[in-house]
Design a protein around this motif. Structure first.
Motif, PDB file in Angstrom:
ATOM      1  N   GLU A  66     -30.021   2.748 -36.936  1.00 27.68           N
ATOM      2  CA  GLU A  66     -30.803   3.990 -36.932  1.00 27.68           C
ATOM      3  C   GLU A  66     -30.918   4.590 -35.529  1.00 27.68           C
ATOM      4  OE1 GLU A  66     -32.318   1.026 -38.158  1.00 27.68           O
ATOM      5  OE2 GLU A  66     -31.465   1.412 -40.121  1.00 27.68           O
ATOM      6  N   LEU A  67     -30.819   3.756 -34.521  1.00 27.32           N
ATOM      7  CA  LEU A  67     -30.883   4.219 -33.131  1.00 27.32           C
ATOM      8  C   LEU A  67     -29.801   5.254 -32.828  1.00 27.32           C
ATOM      9  CD1 LEU A  67     -32.082   3.843 -30.240  1.00 27.32           C
ATOM     10  CD2 LEU A  67     -30.408   2.022 -29.933  1.00 27.32           C
ATOM     11  N   PHE A  68     -28.678   5.152 -33.529  1.00 27.31           N
ATOM     12  CA  PHE A  68     -27.548   6.030 -33.255  1.00 27.31           C
ATOM     13  C   PHE A  68     -27.361   7.149 -34.280  1.00 27.31           C
ATOM     14  CE2 PHE A  68     -26.772   2.078 -31.057  1.00 27.31           C
ATOM     15  CZ  PHE A  68     -26.473   2.555 -29.787  1.00 27.31           C
ATOM     16  N   LEU A  69     -28.218   7.204 -35.295  1.00 27.89           N
ATOM     17  CA  LEU A  69     -28.108   8.294 -36.266  1.00 27.89           C
ATOM     18  C   LEU A  69     -28.383   9.625 -35.579  1.00 27.89           C
ATOM     19  CD1 LEU A  69     -29.821   6.769 -39.421  1.00 27.89           C
ATOM     20  CD2 LEU A  69     -27.383   6.966 -38.916  1.00 27.89           C
ATOM     21  N   GLY A  70     -27.594  10.609 -35.899  1.00 33.11           N
ATOM     22  CA  GLY A  70     -27.725  11.917 -35.278  1.00 33.11           C
ATOM     23  C   GLY A  70     -27.070  11.994 -33.908  1.00 33.11           C
ATOM     24  N   LYS A  71     -26.429  10.906 -33.479  1.00 33.94           N
ATOM     25  CA  LYS A  71     -25.744  10.860 -32.181  1.00 33.94           C
ATOM     26  C   LYS A  71     -24.239  10.842 -32.410  1.00 33.94           C
ATOM     27  CE  LYS A  71     -29.652   9.904 -29.942  1.00 33.94           C
ATOM     28  NZ  LYS A  71     -30.658  10.595 -30.671  1.00 33.94           N
ATOM     29  N   VAL A  72     -23.498  11.023 -31.358  1.00 36.49           N
ATOM     30  CA  VAL A  72     -22.045  10.937 -31.415  1.00 36.49           C
ATOM     31  C   VAL A  72     -21.622   9.655 -30.717  1.00 36.49           C
ATOM     32  CG1 VAL A  72     -19.877  11.972 -30.625  1.00 36.49           C
ATOM     33  CG2 VAL A  72     -21.707  13.437 -31.457  1.00 36.49           C
ATOM     34  N   LEU A  73     -20.791   8.867 -31.386  1.00 41.62           N
ATOM     35  CA  LEU A  73     -20.141   7.718 -30.772  1.00 41.62           C
ATOM     36  C   LEU A  73     -18.644   7.969 -30.813  1.00 41.62           C
ATOM     37  CD1 LEU A  73     -22.065   4.649 -32.260  1.00 41.62           C
ATOM     38  CD2 LEU A  73     -22.312   5.671 -29.996  1.00 41.62           C
ATOM     39  N   LEU A  74     -17.928   7.375 -29.879  1.00 39.27           N
ATOM     40  CA  LEU A  74     -16.487   7.545 -29.804  1.00 39.27           C
ATOM     41  C   LEU A  74     -15.793   6.238 -30.126  1.00 39.27           C
ATOM     42  CD1 LEU A  74     -16.302   9.435 -26.383  1.00 39.27           C
ATOM     43  CD2 LEU A  74     -16.413  10.441 -28.672  1.00 39.27           C
ATOM     44  N   LYS A  75     -14.613   6.346 -30.726  1.00 40.27           N
ATOM     45  CA  LYS A  75     -13.758   5.179 -30.894  1.00 40.27           C
ATOM     46  C   LYS A  75     -13.027   4.973 -29.572  1.00 40.27           C
ATOM     47  CE  LYS A  75     -12.851   6.152 -35.754  1.00 40.27           C
ATOM     48  NZ  LYS A  75     -11.804   6.504 -36.728  1.00 40.27           N
ATOM     49  N   ASN A  76     -12.766   3.741 -29.217  1.00 42.87           N
ATOM     50  CA  ASN A  76     -12.047   3.454 -27.981  1.00 42.87           C
ATOM     51  C   ASN A  76     -10.544   3.529 -28.239  1.00 42.87           C
ATOM     52  OD1 ASN A  76     -11.491   2.769 -25.357  1.00 42.87           O
ATOM     53  ND2 ASN A  76     -11.684   0.580 -25.684  1.00 42.87           N
ATOM     54  N   ASN A  77     -10.086   4.730 -28.570  1.00 43.70           N
ATOM     55  CA  ASN A  77      -8.658   4.950 -28.742  1.00 43.70           C
ATOM     56  C   ASN A  77      -8.209   6.044 -27.776  1.00 43.70           C
ATOM     57  OD1 ASN A  77      -9.503   7.352 -29.961  1.00 43.70           O
ATOM     58  ND2 ASN A  77      -9.086   6.664 -32.027  1.00 43.70           N
ATOM     59  N   ARG A  78      -6.939   6.320 -27.777  1.00 48.64           N
ATOM     60  CA  ARG A  78      -6.378   7.269 -26.813  1.00 48.64           C
ATOM     61  C   ARG A  78      -7.062   8.626 -26.879  1.00 48.64           C
ATOM     62  NH1 ARG A  78      -1.689  10.614 -27.197  1.00 48.64           N
ATOM     63  NH2 ARG A  78      -1.396   9.719 -29.242  1.00 48.64           N
ATOM     64  N   ASP A  79      -7.369   9.086 -28.087  1.00 47.80           N
ATOM     65  CA  ASP A  79      -7.981  10.404 -28.264  1.00 47.80           C
ATOM     66  C   ASP A  79      -9.508  10.361 -28.247  1.00 47.80           C
ATOM     67  OD1 ASP A  79      -5.460  11.592 -28.512  1.00 47.80           O
ATOM     68  OD2 ASP A  79      -5.402  11.139 -30.665  1.00 47.80           O
TER      69      ASP A  79
END
Length: 110
Positions: free
Chosen positions: A3-16
Motif C-alpha cells: 500500500e505504501l507504493f499505491l498511487g506511485k510510479v515504480l520502474l522495472k530495472n530494464n533498458r527502457d
C-alpha cells in the motif's frame, strides 16, 4: 507494505525502465510478497561492498533453480545518489527483477 507504493510510479530495472504506474500492476508485483527496500548511494564504500552480496542473495531467492516459491520476494531500490548518472551506473549491473523508485521522485529519498 504494498500500500505504501499505491498511487506511485515504480520502474522495472530494464533498458527502457518501463513504468509500473497503475495500482493493478503494482499490486500484481508487490502484494503477498516479502518486500525488500534497499536504500543505497553508489559512491558509498559500504553500499559498494554490500550490493554484490544483496545481488547474489536476491538472485538465488528469485531463481526457480534454488527455491520453490521464487516469486514471493520483491526488491525495491531507492537511490540516495545526488545525480542521475551515478544512479543509472549503479543499477546497470543489478538484477533486472529489481524495481526502482524513479530518480526524480524525492519523496522516498528524504
Amino acid at each position: 507494505m504494498a500500500e505504501l507504493f499505491l498511487g506511485k510510479v515504480l520502474l522495472k530495472n530494464n533498458r527502457d525502465q518501463d513504468e509500473l504506474d497503475t495500482d493493478k500492476e503494482l499490486c500484481e508485483r508487490l502484494e503477498n510478497r516479502v518486500l525488500l527496500l534497499y536504500f543505497a548511494e553508489s559512491g558509498s564504500s559500504r553500499c559498494q561492498e554490500f550490493a554484490p552480496l544483496l545481488k547474489d542473495f536476491f538472485t538465488k531467492l528469485t531463481d526457480e533453480f534454488y527455491v520453490n516459491r521464487s516469486s514471493q520476494l520483491a526488491l525495491i531500490y531507492i537511490t540516495r545518489d545526488r545525480n542521475e548518472e551515478d544512479h543509472d551506473s549503479f543499477i546497470k549491473n543489478m538484477p533486472k527483477r529489481w524495481l526502482l523508485v524513479p530518480f526524480e521522485n524525492e519523496e522516498f529519498r528524504r
